[in-house]
Design a protein around this motif. Sequence first.
Motif, PDB file in Angstrom:
ATOM      1  N   GLY A 121       0.822  -1.193   0.000  1.00 10.00           N
ATOM      2  CA  GLY A 121       0.000   0.000   0.000  1.00 10.00           C
ATOM      3  C   GLY A 121       0.854   1.240   0.000  1.00 10.00           C
ATOM      4  N   GLN A 122       0.197   2.346   0.289  1.00  9.96           N
ATOM      5  CA  GLN A 122       0.863   3.647   0.306  1.00  9.96           C
ATOM      6  C   GLN A 122       0.643   4.289   1.668  1.00  9.96           C
ATOM      7  N   ILE A 123       1.732   4.732   2.275  1.00 12.00           N
ATOM      8  CA  ILE A 123       1.646   5.370   3.592  1.00 12.00           C
ATOM      9  C   ILE A 123       1.051   6.753   3.407  1.00 12.00           C
ATOM     10  N   THR A 124      -0.056   7.016   4.106  1.00 14.78           N
ATOM     11  CA  THR A 124      -0.696   8.330   4.026  1.00 14.78           C
ATOM     12  C   THR A 124      -0.595   9.113   5.329  1.00 14.78           C
ATOM     13  N   GLN A 125      -0.191   8.459   6.381  1.00 22.93           N
ATOM     14  CA  GLN A 125      -0.077   9.172   7.660  1.00 22.93           C
ATOM     15  C   GLN A 125       0.944   8.454   8.538  1.00 22.93           C
ATOM     16  N   ILE A 126       1.850   9.226   9.178  1.00 22.13           N
ATOM     17  CA  ILE A 126       2.850   8.676  10.104  1.00 22.13           C
ATOM     18  C   ILE A 126       2.784   9.487  11.394  1.00 22.13           C
ATOM     19  N   ASN A 127       2.598   8.780  12.481  1.00 17.85           N
ATOM     20  CA  ASN A 127       2.551   9.427  13.797  1.00 17.85           C
ATOM     21  C   ASN A 127       3.525   8.692  14.707  1.00 17.85           C
ATOM     22  N   ALA A 128       4.730   9.241  14.781  1.00 12.39           N
ATOM     23  CA  ALA A 128       5.775   8.632  15.626  1.00 12.39           C
ATOM     24  C   ALA A 128       6.334   9.722  16.540  1.00 12.39           C
ATOM     25  N   LEU A 138       0.652   4.300  11.921  1.00 19.75           N
ATOM     26  CA  LEU A 138       0.640   4.638  10.492  1.00 19.75           C
ATOM     27  C   LEU A 138      -0.729   4.301   9.909  1.00 19.75           C
ATOM     28  N   VAL A 139      -1.011   4.906   8.761  1.00 20.46           N
ATOM     29  CA  VAL A 139      -2.201   4.567   7.983  1.00 20.46           C
ATOM     30  C   VAL A 139      -1.725   4.116   6.609  1.00 20.46           C
ATOM     31  N   LEU A 140      -2.105   2.897   6.251  1.00 23.65           N
ATOM     32  CA  LEU A 140      -1.726   2.324   4.953  1.00 23.65           C
ATOM     33  C   LEU A 140      -2.971   2.303   4.058  1.00 23.65           C
ATOM     34  N   ARG A 141      -2.900   2.973   2.916  1.00 21.60           N
ATOM     35  CA  ARG A 141      -4.060   3.116   2.033  1.00 21.60           C
ATOM     36  C   ARG A 141      -3.823   2.368   0.715  1.00 21.60           C
ATOM     37  N   ASP A 142      -4.911   1.785   0.231  1.00 19.71           N
ATOM     38  CA  ASP A 142      -4.866   1.172  -1.111  1.00 19.71           C
ATOM     39  C   ASP A 142      -4.909   2.301  -2.150  1.00 19.71           C
ATOM     40  N   PRO A 143      -3.936   2.406  -3.057  1.00 24.27           N
ATOM     41  CA  PRO A 143      -3.916   3.545  -4.000  1.00 24.27           C
ATOM     42  C   PRO A 143      -5.023   3.486  -5.042  1.00 24.27           C
ATOM     43  N   THR A 167       8.242   8.303   4.133  1.00 26.75           N
ATOM     44  CA  THR A 167       7.451   9.517   4.325  1.00 26.75           C
ATOM     45  C   THR A 167       6.026   9.250   3.861  1.00 26.75           C
ATOM     46  N   GLU A 168       5.166  10.201   4.141  1.00 24.78           N
ATOM     47  CA  GLU A 168       3.801  10.077   3.657  1.00 24.78           C
ATOM     48  C   GLU A 168       3.798  10.103   2.122  1.00 24.78           C
ATOM     49  N   GLY A 169       3.167   9.099   1.535  1.00 23.39           N
ATOM     50  CA  GLY A 169       3.163   8.946   0.085  1.00 23.39           C
ATOM     51  C   GLY A 169       4.063   7.838  -0.402  1.00 23.39           C
ATOM     52  N   SER A 170       4.895   7.270   0.502  1.00 24.80           N
ATOM     53  CA  SER A 170       5.798   6.194   0.094  1.00 24.80           C
ATOM     54  C   SER A 170       5.022   4.920  -0.173  1.00 24.80           C
ATOM     55  N   ARG A 171       5.394   4.223  -1.256  1.00 22.75           N
ATOM     56  CA  ARG A 171       4.822   2.899  -1.547  1.00 22.75           C
ATOM     57  C   ARG A 171       5.677   1.859  -0.838  1.00 22.75           C
ATOM     58  N   VAL A 172       5.024   0.980  -0.055  1.00 26.85           N
ATOM     59  CA  VAL A 172       5.764   0.026   0.770  1.00 26.85           C
ATOM     60  C   VAL A 172       5.085  -1.338   0.735  1.00 26.85           C
TER      61      VAL A 172
END
Length: 418
Positions: free
Chosen positions: A43-50, A59-64, A87-92
């Motif tokens: 998926g694609q990371i849309t939010q990181i809270n660390a 984190l929030v992982l979204r289906d693109p 970062t937010e927007g990274s494909r992982v």
Amino acid sequence: MTSAQPRAASTGPSTAEQPWPVRTVSAKVAQWIDRLGSVWVEGQITQINARPGTRTAFLVLRDPSVDMSLSVTCSPQLLQSSPVPLTEGSRVVMFGKLSFYTGRGSVSLRVTEIRAIGIGELLARIERLRALLAAEGLFDPRLKRPLPFLPGTIGLITGRASAAEHDVLSVAQRRWPAVRFEVRNTPVQGATAVPQILDALKELDADPHVDVIILARGGGSVEDLLPFSDETLCRAIVACRTPVVSAIGHEPDSPLSDHVADLRAATPTDAAKRVVPDAVAEQALVGELRSRSAAALRNWVQRESHLISQLRSRPVLADPLRALDDRSDEIERLREAGRRDISRAIAAESTTIEHLRARLTTLGPAATLARGYSVVQRIVPDGDPEVLRSVDDAPPGTQIRVRVADGAIRAAVMGKDK
């Protein structure tokens, strides 16, 4: 047991009389999810809270491709030790185990490994998808729909206040001031781009007033242009009933939407030029066509006039009665010749008749009588006279009629001589 005490959890099937309490349902859901085991998720990371000092990062992982997301937890050290900054927007791609928190009734993925998808892997996936869509025939030129010459309304899907929107609108309105647009501003990169572009595309395709749809975006990196190589978006473009123009990036960029669209434009400016005709150029073309048609008409009239003059100069049209006069003279000559031939024939026949008449006169009874001969006829009572051929036919006393050249006389037989 009093009514205030909680009912014991039942292991039997739930019924209206014996329902399961919430804790039982939550426990069973937790057991079912736990059976799934560890999974790999992309998926694609849309939010990181660390936050610093915390033991868990959220984190929030979204289906693109669709509007779906999943909550993810991990150790902050996992993010910090990644060889590629996340970062937010990274494909992982993440490896972890799903957990159901019974207290909140929520599901979260606890990950123990995170792998960033590099440019090479992204390009390889795009190439595999390109080969798949090509094998299905979605790039076939025969599927391309022609664009209208002058669209009444143009649908435009682009980023809000973007350079691409400005280029398309300004160039189109400069070329044809009366052109109308239905603009849908959507994200053109990131996790939410594809779902919103799909919604805008569906809305514009359903509008009967929209004659063509333009997908426009300026240039960018491979990651920025990923939404326009999404399989769901590509299939949605093919399924559209309205012609779609793909104007993504610049000339070297080639997302998959360029191949499935009905027309690929090199840039948003090129899309406006190819969709909207130039009023000045069209007016000049109309003027040129009018001049050419007028010249062609004049040439045709002159050619036909010259042909008519040639026809009128021909003898048959210059003097229409000449042929009749020639025929009249010929007919008169033939009539004179006919008269001469008939006169000669009549003269010849008259001469022949005269000769025959002379011969008949010579050989006839009158001529014989004129030489002194006579015809003696015996008069028969109540009958015609009969020619005497023998003296025996006229005994004495018989009344006879003697015809001579100038008349006839009557006599009686006195007797016969031997």
